[in-house]
Design an enzyme around this catalytic site. Structure first.
Site, short mmCIF file in Angstrom:
data_model
loop_
_atom_site.label_atom_id
_atom_site.label_comp_id
_atom_site.label_asym_id
_atom_site.label_seq_id
_atom_site.Cartn_x
_atom_site.Cartn_y
_atom_site.Cartn_z
N TYR A 1 0.88 -1.17 0.00
CA TYR A 1 0.00 0.00 0.00
C TYR A 1 0.92 1.22 0.00
O TYR A 1 1.40 1.65 1.04
CB TYR A 1 -0.92 -0.02 1.22
CG TYR A 1 -1.80 1.20 1.38
CD1 TYR A 1 -2.39 1.81 0.27
CD2 TYR A 1 -2.05 1.74 2.64
CE1 TYR A 1 -3.20 2.92 0.42
CE2 TYR A 1 -2.87 2.85 2.79
CZ TYR A 1 -3.44 3.44 1.68
OH TYR A 1 -4.25 4.55 1.82
N ASP B 1 -2.11 -1.19 -4.05
CA ASP B 1 -2.45 0.20 -4.34
C ASP B 1 -1.15 0.99 -4.44
O ASP B 1 -0.48 1.22 -3.43
CB ASP B 1 -3.34 0.74 -3.22
CG ASP B 1 -3.76 2.19 -3.45
OD1 ASP B 1 -3.25 2.83 -4.39
OD2 ASP B 1 -4.59 2.69 -2.67
N HIS C 1 -12.32 1.57 -3.99
CA HIS C 1 -11.50 0.89 -5.00
C HIS C 1 -12.22 -0.38 -5.43
O HIS C 1 -13.11 -0.87 -4.72
CB HIS C 1 -10.14 0.49 -4.42
CG HIS C 1 -9.24 1.63 -4.05
ND1 HIS C 1 -8.07 1.91 -4.71
CD2 HIS C 1 -9.35 2.58 -3.08
CE1 HIS C 1 -7.49 2.95 -4.15
NE2 HIS C 1 -8.25 3.38 -3.16
#
Length: 457
Positions: free
Chosen positions: A141, A182, A305
């Site tokens: 992330y 991400d 998302h």
């Protein structure tokens, strides 16, 4: 072998039941980001899921922030796993290793980069064309560059640099590598709903990093879609740049309006006004020889998302048991904190366990403190999750208090010293200002009463 990555924007996304949510994604390995779970908030329902092993990384500094987790089906049990990119958080066997070159980073920078719970690494055995090989998944992330905090822009770039160093080192060590999660940067104009609204789009440092990290096919911009849904795989024969491939663009090089993140403030998902910032990156050989498909899943809701999946032709070879980093081995989930009696042992009057370094009955430290031992001759050992900021907690006189966690734990020794005020001994561990060991001296009757009502009992 199927993998899925999804920024879930909080573990609450799985409110309908985490096993049901994982099963519905129909993947062998599921990597989630932004769990917003810290160690003290991780419950058994989330950590221990039937048919899966799990691996969590938590933020050390802020509660309800960041965090990643990897869930592996039993048929995908990894042979090694670890938290973070630096190796500083690793204190067990069966690790992935291959940490890369850290000469460009200070020790403080390395600690900070791994302090926010942004990476979990699992390594698996796979069988390809009859040969057993290794594949390593880096679930990440990546930080967001907050325009109001200039220092976060540099932090993001440092994280990218560290991620690339680690991924390339693992690849060099002989394992296939997949980086997924991400990444918090849309790569090209096609990956953004309105690139013309951004000044100097191509000059963004994050996009420049992606240009160097990824294999770049020169023909990408010249390609056109011929039949709407018919897309052609990107060739790796005439390309330049890095060692990894964006698997979505490998299979769908010219698909437009393919986004994975939308603003919830404006209801942008309804109009598909978004960006593509969630990726599956694979090393070139793996992409060319084993991947058979990759796509986004915008139909799956519950977060700002959507998931991204990738399918490989190789098969997984599960390990017989999960590696030590697996969540199921944490004391709170391994059945080691069930009864108070488990932590009570009869001690000799001449011995006293005083610190984590002390030996059991007979140590020098125990001998020195023997006069202070209560005639009852009992000491209490209690595993304790402790905080990166212990200043406030150290002032508390509540024995057995569950402190917010950075993911590490030690033993809290509650000693039977009557009529003594609570005292605290803090000691630095591994050279870090954040990791402290606390020793509390308390009277036993009060300690037992407090512990029986504490979250740890």
């Amino acid at each position: 072998m199927k993998i899925v990555t999804w920024n879930i924007n909080g573990i609450r996304t799985f409110r309908s039941g985490i096993k049901h949510a994982l099963d519905s994604l129909d993947a062998d390995i599921i990597c989630v980001q932004e769990t917003k779970v810290t160690r003290d908030l991780l419950d058994e329902r989330t950590a221990i899921v039937d048919g899966y092993s799990s691996y969590f990384s938590y933020s050390r500094g802020r509660s309800g922030y960041s965090g990643v987790a990897t869930y592996c089906k039993d048929q995908a049990t990894p042979c090694a796993a670890e938290e973070g990119l630096t190796g500083l958080l690793t204190s067990h066997n069966e690790v992935v290793g291959a940490y890369g070159d850290h000469t460009e980073f200070s020790n403080e920078e390395l600690q900070l980069l791994d302090n926010e719970g942004r990476a979990v690494i699992t390594q698996h055995r796979i069988k390809c064309q009859g040969k057993q090989q290794l594949i390593t998944l880096l679930n990440v992330y990546c930080p967001r560059a907050d325009p109001e905090k200039p220092e976060r822009k540099q932090f993001k770039l440092q994280f990218y640099k560290l991620l690339q160093s680690r991924a390339e080192a693992i690849l060099k060590g002989g394992s296939h590598v997949i980086v997924l999660g991400d990444v918090n940067t849309s790569h090209r104009p096609i990956d953004h709903c309105d690139p013309n609204d951004i000044d100097n789009f191509e000059d963004n440092p994050g996009r420049k990093w992606l240009n160097g990290f990824l294999h770049c096919d020169k023909s990408d911009h010249k390609r056109s879609e011929e039949d709407g849904d018919e897309e052609h795989e990107t060739s790796l024969n005439h390309s330049e740049g890095g060692k990894f491939v964006d698997m979505f663009r490998f299979f769908h090089p010219t698909r437009t309006q393919a986004f994975t993140c939308w603003s919830t403030m404006t209801g942008a998902r309804q109009t598909n006004y978004g960006t593509r910032i969630d990726y599956i990156f694979a090393n070139c050989q793996l992409a060319k020889e084993q991947f058979v498909g990759a796509d986004i899943m915008p139909e799956v809701e519950g977060s700002d998302h959507c998931p991204v999946w990738g399918q490989l032709s190789c098969s997984l070879v599960p390990s017989l048991k999960p590696p030590p980093y697996c969540t199921q081995y944490l004391p709170e989930f391994a059945g080691k904190q069930q009864k108070l009696s488990r932590f009570l042992v009869k001690m000799d009057q001449k011995s006293l366990l005083f610190s984590p370094k002390a030996e059991l009955p007979g140590s020098q430290e125990a001998e020195e403190k023997r006069e202070n031992l209560h005639p009852s001759g009992r000491a209490l050992f209690l595993p304790l999750v402790f905080s990166s900021s212990l200043t406030a907690a150290a002032k508390s006189t509540t024995p057995g208090r569950a402190l917010s966690d950075p993911g590490l734990f030690t033993f809290l020794y509650l000693l039977t010293l009557p009529q003594r005020p609570v005292q605290t001994l803090n000691k630095e561990v591994r050279g870090s200002k954040d990791l402290l060991v606390e020793v509390f001296f308390v009277g036993f009757p009060e300690a037992e009463a407090d512990i029986r009502t504490s979250p740890l009992y």
